[in-house]
Design an enzyme around this catalytic site. Structure first.
Site, PDB file in Angstrom:
ATOM      1  N   GLY A 117      43.913  36.737  41.070  1.00 26.22           N
ATOM      2  CA  GLY A 117      43.419  36.435  39.731  1.00 26.22           C
ATOM      3  C   GLY A 117      43.756  37.492  38.703  1.00 26.22           C
ATOM      4  O   GLY A 117      43.905  37.179  37.518  1.00 26.22           O
ATOM      5  N   TRP A 163      33.993  41.151  31.162  1.00 28.64           N
ATOM      6  CA  TRP A 163      33.033  40.474  32.052  1.00 28.64           C
ATOM      7  C   TRP A 163      31.769  40.126  31.265  1.00 28.64           C
ATOM      8  O   TRP A 163      30.683  40.614  31.564  1.00 28.64           O
ATOM      9  CB  TRP A 163      32.696  41.355  33.240  1.00 28.64           C
ATOM     10  CG  TRP A 163      33.872  41.768  34.074  1.00 28.64           C
ATOM     11  CD1 TRP A 163      34.391  43.018  34.220  1.00 28.64           C
ATOM     12  CD2 TRP A 163      34.685  40.925  34.903  1.00 28.64           C
ATOM     13  NE1 TRP A 163      35.459  43.019  35.079  1.00 28.64           N
ATOM     14  CE2 TRP A 163      35.676  41.744  35.515  1.00 28.64           C
ATOM     15  CE3 TRP A 163      34.696  39.557  35.190  1.00 28.64           C
ATOM     16  CZ2 TRP A 163      36.642  41.246  36.386  1.00 28.64           C
ATOM     17  CZ3 TRP A 163      35.654  39.051  36.059  1.00 28.64           C
ATOM     18  CH2 TRP A 163      36.604  39.881  36.644  1.00 28.64           C
ATOM     19  N   HIS A 168      32.836  39.116  37.871  1.00 26.18           N
ATOM     20  CA  HIS A 168      33.261  37.975  38.695  1.00 26.18           C
ATOM     21  C   HIS A 168      32.192  36.877  38.694  1.00 26.18           C
ATOM     22  O   HIS A 168      31.734  36.417  39.751  1.00 26.18           O
ATOM     23  CB  HIS A 168      33.565  38.427  40.125  1.00 26.18           C
ATOM     24  CG  HIS A 168      34.835  39.206  40.250  1.00 26.18           C
ATOM     25  ND1 HIS A 168      36.082  38.610  40.180  1.00 26.18           N
ATOM     26  CD2 HIS A 168      35.046  40.532  40.424  1.00 26.18           C
ATOM     27  CE1 HIS A 168      37.016  39.548  40.323  1.00 26.18           C
ATOM     28  NE2 HIS A 168      36.414  40.724  40.462  1.00 26.18           N
TER      29      HIS A 168
END
Length: 468
Positions: A117, A163, A168
């Site tokens: 990713g 983020w 994640h």
């Protein structure tokens, strides 16, 4: 006399061998029409067709009849003949979205650990041809990806917004967090109606698991992950830690596998599912088997509904499907890198079997995703070839119409044009031209020798041969 007959026999033998060789080259093109399969045979066929020219390799990506000459080489280990296992609807397979980068649409990248990713995320901010490219500066972790004419981002990802919903963040977190984050600066009365297009990348479960172990072994942690579900993070009793210190550096693969709370187990299924369906991280709500069965079905459903997903093992196909889905183009092609840290780990067969058991739900999800991915690629390529064939046929008809029209204008005034026979085709445009007195410049009369069959050229024939 004997020498003469022997020479004739040798010549005949050479002729027979040449004919067999030419027949073999033709059969190669029929049996293996795509360069993505039967790779060495195609090199042999190309050598004979191009006279052994050394430049034949460099033409692998040239444009031919509006299509690239199959850039999807067997670097990704594609099957010669892909046999689908699952039945999907046309809506599932024809995945093209009307992404409006100038409007309010947003692409949301769900980044699962150790799936490649990071590389894909960099492609999104640095490698897409845009009217207003993302601004990326050395030393800065985030890029500015504004829409043309607006100071508003069109991409919600690690390298654009950071983020913002937690490290994640999974499906459960993103779907509840992203809309509020995107609309935080808007006046409530003027909230735009946005389309959120979720995308992700999946990876072979065993390779991904080993890669995560090596990453953790080097001292990496994801302590900053929030794991928010139904408005709260899990308690320590709901989500215990596998280690007591600051990190888990130096852990062996056996220790990594033995921790029953390790979120690396079936990570892809959990991160793509709606955790609120199973009581979030409260494992006492139902049995483990029932819990994971519900999560798997949820992950499959969400994966089907996503605008796009790619597979680490199919880089060029991932690039192709993303470009076709969003009508965007990358500047440089994706590269298939097989030399990862996980691939360098020698794992005994017993250990591999244990990893497969620990990730049985991810294995099932990946097989499902791979089947859907390859079916989407197959359908997209067939549609592209069909469109190219239609363009070729239209161009031939247009040229044929000009040719026949030009022949008609060259007749002398005293000459009477020959009446068309019963095989000639009079088009609707000609009837309309006669009624209106117009000089029709399109198709006039198509002789009986002009075959309009879709296999009218070798290119059309080869396009119609099943290649996947």
């Amino acid at each position: 006399m004997d020498e003469k007959s022997s020479s004739i026999s040798h010549h005949r033998l050479l002729i027979v061998l040449l004919m067999v060789l030419l027949f073999g080259v033709i059969m190669i093109q029929y049996v293996c029409p795509s360069r993505s399969e039967c790779h060495m045979l195609h090199h042999l066929g190309s050598w004979f067709k191009d006279g052994g020219a050394s430049g034949s390799r460099s033409r692998g990506n040239e444009i031919q009849d509006g299509l690239q000459r199959d850039p999807y080489i067997a670097e990704d280990g594609a099957l010669v003949r892909f046999v689908p296992r699952f039945n999907f609807t046309k809506v599932d397979l024809n995945r093209v979205v009307d992404f409006n980068i100038k409007g309010d649409d947003v692409i949301v990248f769900l980044h699962i650990q150790k799936t490649g990713g990071t590389t894909f995320g960099r492609h999104l901010v640095r490698n897409i041809q845009l009217e207003r490219p993302c601004e990326c500066h050395a030393g800065q972790k985030k890029c500015t990806c504004f829409r043309p004419g607006k100071k508003e981002t069109w991409l919600f990802s690690r390298f654009s917004t950071g983020w913002s919903c937690g490290l994640h963040a999974d499906w459960t977190e993103l779907t509840s967090c992203v809309p509020s984050r995107m609309d935080s600066g808007e006046v409530p009365e003027n909230l735009p109606s946005r389309n959120y297009y979720y995308i992700t990348i999946l990876r072979d479960p065993v390779s991904r698991y080993l890669s995560e172990w090596r990453h953790v072994q080097r001292g990496a942690t994801w302590k900053a992950s929030l794991h928010v579900c139904d408005g709260r993070s899990p308690t320590l009793s709901e989500l215990p830690s596998c280690y007591s210190g600051d990190d888990w550096s130096g852990c062996s693969l056996q220790e990594f596998m033995d921790c029953p709370y390790n979120l690396a187990n079936n990570r892809q299924t959990r991160m793509l599912a709606d955790l609120s369906l199973v009581g979030c991280y409260n494992v006492s709500a139902m049995s483990e088997e029932e819990r994971w069965a519900v999560l798997l079905e949820s992950a499959k459903r969400n994966l089907r509904g996503m605008a796009f997903f790619g597979l680490t093992e199919y880089q060029r196909k991932t690039q192709y499907l993303f470009e076709r889905t969003f009508n965007l183009e990358f500047i440089a092609p994706f590269t298939q890198l097989n030399g990862t840290r996980a691939s360098s780990v020698e794992v005994p067969s017993e250990t591999q079997h244990r990893i497969l058991q620990l990730n049985r739900w991810d294995v099932e999800l990946y097989e499902y995703a791979r089947d859907l991915f390859l079916q989407r690629f197959q359908v997209a390529r067939q549609q592209e070839r069909r469109q190219a064939r239609q363009r070729r046929q239209q161009e031939r008809r247009r040229l044929r119409g000009r040719f026949t029209t030009k022949q008609g204008t060259q007749l002398k005034p005293t000459e009477t044009p020959r009446q068309p026979d019963r095989h000639s085709v009079v088009t609707e445009e000609q009837h309309r031209g006669k009624a209106d007195g117009d000089n029709v410049e399109s198709e006039m009369l198509l002789p009986d020798w002009w075959d309009l069959d879709e296999n009218s050229t070798m290119e059309d024939y080869m396009d119609n041969v099943e290649q996947w």
